[in-house]
Design an enzyme around this catalytic site. Sequence first.
Site, PDB file in Angstrom:
ATOM      1  N   HIS A   1      55.635  41.534  12.448  1.00 32.50           N
ATOM      2  CA  HIS A   1      55.258  41.703  11.878  1.00 32.50           C
ATOM      3  C   HIS A   1      53.770  41.630  11.377  1.00 32.50           C
ATOM      4  O   HIS A   1      53.341  40.932  10.493  1.00 32.50           O
ATOM      5  CB  HIS A   1      55.707  42.215  10.170  1.00 32.50           C
ATOM      6  CG  HIS A   1      57.245  42.735  10.338  1.00 32.50           C
ATOM      7  ND1 HIS A   1      57.429  44.400  10.015  1.00 32.50           N
ATOM      8  CD2 HIS A   1      58.311  42.364  11.403  1.00 32.50           C
ATOM      9  CE1 HIS A   1      58.573  43.910  10.491  1.00 32.50           C
ATOM     10  NE2 HIS A   1      59.567  43.435  11.347  1.00 32.50           N
TER      11      HIS A   1
ATOM     12  N   CYS B   1      58.287  45.900  16.289  1.00 28.60           N
ATOM     13  CA  CYS B   1      59.884  45.759  15.827  1.00 28.60           C
ATOM     14  C   CYS B   1      60.531  46.999  16.283  1.00 28.60           C
ATOM     15  O   CYS B   1      61.055  47.171  17.941  1.00 28.60           O
ATOM     16  CB  CYS B   1      60.336  45.405  14.425  1.00 28.60           C
ATOM     17  SG  CYS B   1      61.484  44.379  14.499  1.00 28.60           S
TER      18      CYS B   1
ATOM     19  N   GLU C   1      51.663  43.399   9.400  1.00 20.91           N
ATOM     20  CA  GLU C   1      52.056  43.836   7.938  1.00 20.91           C
ATOM     21  C   GLU C   1      52.028  42.905   6.653  1.00 20.91           C
ATOM     22  O   GLU C   1      51.573  42.883   6.230  1.00 20.91           O
ATOM     23  CB  GLU C   1      52.232  45.052   7.772  1.00 20.91           C
ATOM     24  CG  GLU C   1      53.309  45.110   7.567  1.00 20.91           C
ATOM     25  CD  GLU C   1      53.999  45.538   8.576  1.00 20.91           C
ATOM     26  OE1 GLU C   1      55.912  45.458   8.380  1.00 20.91           O
ATOM     27  OE2 GLU C   1      53.745  44.932  10.036  1.00 20.91           O
TER      28      GLU C   1
END
Length: 509
Positions: free
Chosen positions: A167, A79, A169
């Site tokens: 993202h 990001c 994660e």
Amino acid sequence: MEEMILILDFGSQYTQLIARRVRELNVYCEIHPFNNIPGISDNVKGVIMSGSPFSTLDKQSPVPDLSGIRQKLPVLGVCYGAQYLAKMEGGNVMPSRIREYGRANLSFIDQNCELVKGMTPGTQVWMSHGDTILELPRGFQITASTTDVEVAGFSIAGEQTYGIQFHPEVYHTLEGMTLLKNFVVDICGCAQSWTPASFIETTVHDLKEMLGDDKVLLGLSGGVDSSVAAVLLDKAIGQNLHCIFVDNGLLRKNEFESVLKSYDDMGLNVLGVDAGQRFYEALKGVEDPEEKRKIIGKNFIHVFDEEAHKIKDVKWLAQGTIYPDRIESASVKGPSATIKSHHNVGGLPDFMKLLVVEPLGSLFKDEVRRIGTALGMKPALLKRHPFPGPGLGVRILGEVTEERVKMLQEVDHIFIEGLKEYGLYDEVWQALAVLLPINSVGVMGDERTYENAVVLRAVGSTDGMTADWSQLPYDFLTKISNDIINKVKGVNRVVYDISSKPPATIEWE
């Protein structure tokens, strides 16, 4: 030295989650502020740059020094990290025409790119950005796109540097672990050797080297962190570890006796100190929660210090500090603001001239539990819900008195034992009861009552950073409410807290 991935923190709410995911791959990693990058040693195998609440277009946006990293180590920008890599090379980053937050799907994936290989076209990812990379610099190649964002991922020719706008994660990126494994294992070449067994072996060896024949003090709380720290230290230095367990009068019902017995069964060298009345006196008339915390903390230190002086030649103080405590207590310019004032992280009163040792300082809570399991510790201790350092002192809103503590202890006991009896305890991350500083009208028999109201709270979480309220069965809540009102004198109303974190916190104070 243990091989590791370095994570540069630009202030994203997801930075800790990146670290947790890397560690799920049995690879050690550390988080460091973008403006305090450590020296890059041979054991660092790659670098991940986190997201950020900042925009690269802000005048005060984070600007890391990557001169010792780029083209020397694999780099993954997530990001903000991706936008920064593009912008610093002359790319065009602008506010998004369509701000992309939440679920999206990858409409294009370059299967020749090592980072995204094996990901499925159309796979769901999680976006959270207000800027978009409109034009890539020369030498950059698009590796992933969504319908709305052409540059959802890129690679840089001639170096192992990558950027992604989504993202990997977070749970909602369904193949995020595929991407992270591609980067950490295949691109960075990490061996996935960081396991509970290897951590125990390395830590015990290092503790022996560090402490030698010195005596060490450890304040036990009855919780998971301090208990696992105690067992590790005991394996390293045996009877040179002196544990002190202070009853501040704010523990759960019968906790002082039961915890002391459990430590005795583990063969630990533990001294129990009953100091409840001292704390009640100090808290008399105090209602402000921050003041209560400070009084409880100050008195604990004084009691601990008094007992410590009875043990000769102590050189070290051991603490059960874990990694989130250290991250949250670090204050740097920009992203990492100090969140909690009550963490004792490397800070001791001047009169306690002791060195600090933190055996668990690199671990997250779930990792501590896995270490405890590998050490052969009992599940009942390892699965205990978190309990605040100030104890029931911050679950009693308003003044803390011995009478109010005993009332809340009974309420809490009924709630917690009920969760265990119904098989719900292990499904809940943390459960607690709160005594409110208000009375409410009730009817018992033919008489009107005007008595205390209590709150029950149960949440699900992985690390306490975020939490959702637990939807406990109605029949369970009905029984617990009836038991509390019938068995605890002075309580005539029970309510259930259905707030999530954020915006609420788990504890009430």
